[in-house]
Design a protein around this motif. Structure first.
Motif, PDB file in Angstrom:
ATOM      1  N   SER A  81       0.552  -1.193   0.034  1.00 50.50           N
ATOM      2  CA  SER A  81       0.195   0.179   0.024  1.00 50.50           C
ATOM      3  C   SER A  81       1.258   1.318   0.010  1.00 50.50           C
ATOM      4  CB  SER A  81      -0.605   0.147   1.137  1.00 50.50           C
ATOM      5  OG  SER A  81       0.032  -0.016   2.636  1.00 50.50           O
ATOM      6  N   LYS A  82       2.120   1.207   1.107  1.00 46.19           N
ATOM      7  CA  LYS A  82       3.304   2.325   0.689  1.00 46.19           C
ATOM      8  C   LYS A  82       3.906   2.870  -0.719  1.00 46.19           C
ATOM      9  CE  LYS A  82       3.776   2.094   5.108  1.00 46.19           C
ATOM     10  NZ  LYS A  82       4.955   1.845   6.759  1.00 46.19           N
ATOM     11  N   TYR A  83       4.476   1.753  -1.365  1.00 52.57           N
ATOM     12  CA  TYR A  83       4.832   2.090  -2.739  1.00 52.57           C
ATOM     13  C   TYR A  83       4.076   1.549  -4.404  1.00 52.57           C
ATOM     14  CZ  TYR A  83       7.968   2.228   1.618  1.00 52.57           C
ATOM     15  OH  TYR A  83       8.652   2.836   3.509  1.00 52.57           O
ATOM     16  N   CYS A  84       4.846   2.036  -4.787  1.00 55.90           N
ATOM     17  CA  CYS A  84       4.805   1.576  -6.398  1.00 55.90           C
ATOM     18  C   CYS A  84       5.892   0.414  -6.558  1.00 55.90           C
ATOM     19  CB  CYS A  84       5.454   2.627  -7.338  1.00 55.90           C
ATOM     20  SG  CYS A  84       3.714   4.040  -7.505  1.00 55.90           S
ATOM     21  N   MET A  85       5.300  -0.606  -7.167  1.00 61.81           N
ATOM     22  CA  MET A  85       6.358  -1.838  -7.097  1.00 61.81           C
ATOM     23  C   MET A  85       6.998  -1.759  -8.888  1.00 61.81           C
ATOM     24  SD  MET A  85       4.371  -3.937  -5.111  1.00 61.81           S
ATOM     25  CE  MET A  85       5.613  -5.326  -5.177  1.00 61.81           C
ATOM     26  N   PHE A 137       4.813  -1.042 -12.235  1.00 67.50           N
ATOM     27  CA  PHE A 137       3.290  -0.554 -11.978  1.00 67.50           C
ATOM     28  C   PHE A 137       3.315   0.565 -10.682  1.00 67.50           C
ATOM     29  CE2 PHE A 137      -0.926  -2.678 -10.836  1.00 67.50           C
ATOM     30  CZ  PHE A 137      -1.231  -2.690  -9.881  1.00 67.50           C
ATOM     31  N   TYR A 138       2.174   1.510 -10.446  1.00 70.25           N
ATOM     32  CA  TYR A 138       2.128   2.399 -10.410  1.00 70.25           C
ATOM     33  C   TYR A 138       0.752   2.665  -8.803  1.00 70.25           C
ATOM     34  CZ  TYR A 138       5.442   4.429 -13.007  1.00 70.25           C
ATOM     35  OH  TYR A 138       6.902   4.386 -13.969  1.00 70.25           O
ATOM     36  N   ALA A 139       1.075   3.548  -8.212  1.00 64.35           N
ATOM     37  CA  ALA A 139      -0.152   3.339  -7.201  1.00 64.35           C
ATOM     38  C   ALA A 139      -1.604   3.607  -7.064  1.00 64.35           C
ATOM     39  CB  ALA A 139       0.405   4.050  -5.533  1.00 64.35           C
ATOM     40  N   CYS A 143      11.333  -8.359  -7.824  1.00 60.79           N
ATOM     41  CA  CYS A 143      10.970  -7.866  -8.248  1.00 60.79           C
ATOM     42  C   CYS A 143      10.678  -6.294  -7.220  1.00 60.79           C
ATOM     43  CB  CYS A 143       8.865  -8.052  -7.098  1.00 60.79           C
ATOM     44  SG  CYS A 143       8.927  -8.342  -5.832  1.00 60.79           S
ATOM     45  N   ALA A 144      10.256  -4.833  -7.002  1.00 59.32           N
ATOM     46  CA  ALA A 144      11.124  -3.995  -6.056  1.00 59.32           C
ATOM     47  C   ALA A 144       9.523  -3.268  -5.345  1.00 59.32           C
ATOM     48  CB  ALA A 144      12.003  -3.742  -7.371  1.00 59.32           C
ATOM     49  N   ALA A 145       9.866  -2.857  -4.140  1.00 60.41           N
ATOM     50  CA  ALA A 145       9.250  -1.791  -4.053  1.00 60.41           C
ATOM     51  C   ALA A 145       9.813  -0.742  -3.535  1.00 60.41           C
ATOM     52  CB  ALA A 145       8.230  -2.472  -2.866  1.00 60.41           C
ATOM     53  N   GLU A 146       9.754   0.568  -4.194  1.00 57.78           N
ATOM     54  CA  GLU A 146      10.302   1.986  -3.946  1.00 57.78           C
ATOM     55  C   GLU A 146       8.933   3.186  -3.239  1.00 57.78           C
ATOM     56  OE1 GLU A 146      13.538   2.596  -3.347  1.00 57.78           O
ATOM     57  OE2 GLU A 146      14.046  -0.254  -4.406  1.00 57.78           O
ATOM     58  N   LEU A 147      10.074   3.772  -3.362  1.00 63.44           N
ATOM     59  CA  LEU A 147       8.783   5.296  -3.586  1.00 63.44           C
ATOM     60  C   LEU A 147       8.927   5.605  -5.038  1.00 63.44           C
ATOM     61  CD1 LEU A 147      10.481   7.350  -1.040  1.00 63.44           C
ATOM     62  CD2 LEU A 147       8.216   6.061  -0.303  1.00 63.44           C
ATOM     63  N   CYS A 148       7.177   5.990  -4.743  1.00 67.79           N
ATOM     64  CA  CYS A 148       7.133   6.064  -6.391  1.00 67.79           C
ATOM     65  C   CYS A 148       7.792   6.867  -7.505  1.00 67.79           C
ATOM     66  CB  CYS A 148       5.412   6.798  -6.489  1.00 67.79           C
ATOM     67  SG  CYS A 148       5.270   4.805  -6.308  1.00 67.79           S
ATOM     68  N   PHE A 149       8.685   8.125  -6.845  1.00 67.58           N
ATOM     69  CA  PHE A 149       8.987   9.189  -7.661  1.00 67.58           C
ATOM     70  C   PHE A 149      10.258   8.258  -7.999  1.00 67.58           C
ATOM     71  CE2 PHE A 149      13.296  10.007  -5.328  1.00 67.58           C
ATOM     72  CZ  PHE A 149      13.130   9.508  -3.960  1.00 67.58           C
ATOM     73  N   ARG A 150      11.039   7.169  -7.712  1.00 70.79           N
ATOM     74  CA  ARG A 150      12.198   6.263  -7.754  1.00 70.79           C
ATOM     75  C   ARG A 150      12.194   5.833  -9.605  1.00 70.79           C
ATOM     76  NH1 ARG A 150      15.791   3.362  -4.045  1.00 70.79           N
ATOM     77  NH2 ARG A 150      16.886   4.369  -5.396  1.00 70.79           N
ATOM     78  N   PHE A 151      11.073   5.360  -9.700  1.00 72.77           N
ATOM     79  CA  PHE A 151      10.451   5.276 -10.473  1.00 72.77           C
ATOM     80  C   PHE A 151      10.185   5.738 -12.127  1.00 72.77           C
ATOM     81  CE2 PHE A 151       9.792   0.766  -9.455  1.00 72.77           C
ATOM     82  CZ  PHE A 151       9.452   0.469  -8.181  1.00 72.77           C
ATOM     83  N   SER A 208      16.200   5.848 -10.638  1.00 72.06           N
ATOM     84  CA  SER A 208      16.924   5.161  -9.617  1.00 72.06           C
ATOM     85  C   SER A 208      16.367   3.558  -9.275  1.00 72.06           C
ATOM     86  CB  SER A 208      17.741   6.165  -8.298  1.00 72.06           C
ATOM     87  OG  SER A 208      16.368   6.931  -8.061  1.00 72.06           O
ATOM     88  N   TRP A 209      14.923   3.599  -9.142  1.00 71.50           N
ATOM     89  CA  TRP A 209      14.558   1.531  -8.463  1.00 71.50           C
ATOM     90  C   TRP A 209      15.590   0.848  -9.117  1.00 71.50           C
ATOM     91  CZ3 TRP A 209      11.995  -2.156 -11.121  1.00 71.50           C
ATOM     92  CH2 TRP A 209      11.540  -1.945 -12.144  1.00 71.50           C
TER      93      TRP A 209
END
Length: 124
Positions: free
Chosen positions: A30-34, A51-53, A95-103, A107-108
């Motif tokens: 729920s917190k991160y984009c993936m 996959f964005y929020a 797979c990765a879960a990061e703050l959305c701006f990093r996608f 930088s993700w």
């Protein structure tokens, strides 16, 4: 950020299909984009799909029309449906879960993997 558990890889012939899964916690989902990235020995890490929020998605040109990324909020799981697989798709998929701006800024792809990944091997 919590651990990510990838599964679903395997060995298939060219033209075959696989469905990868990435299980995580409700909090992480729920917190991160993936997203999914892949890596082969001697090659640079390759972003595959995001996959964005808001449910929007983006894909690398090399997989557009063949791969589909999706998410299951109820089970906090990310998926990657891979069709018409090619030998060049052979890699370990993470797979990765990061703050959305990093996608958005790319930088993700610099983060260390948080799971073991799942091997995909496509033979010709």
């Amino acid at each position: 950020q919590d651990h990510l558990v990838e599964s679903g890889g395997g060995s298939v012939q060219a033209g075959g299909s696989l469905r990868l899964s990435c299980a995580t916690t409700r909090s992480t989902y729920s917190k991160y984009c993936m997203g999914w990235f892949r890596q082969s020995p001697g090659k640079a890490r390759d972003g595959v799909a995001n996959f964005y929020a808001d449910g929007s998605t983006s894909y690398a040109e090399s997989v557009k029309g063949r791969f589909t990324i999706s998410g299951d909020r109820a089970n906090h799981t990310l998926y990657l449906q891979m069709n018409n697989l090619k030998p060049e798709d052979t890699a370990i998929y993470h797979c990765a879960a990061e703050l959305c701006f990093r996608f958005v800024d790319g930088s993700w792809l610099k983060s260390e993997p948080r799971g073991q990944g799942t091997q995909v091997t496509v033979s010709s």
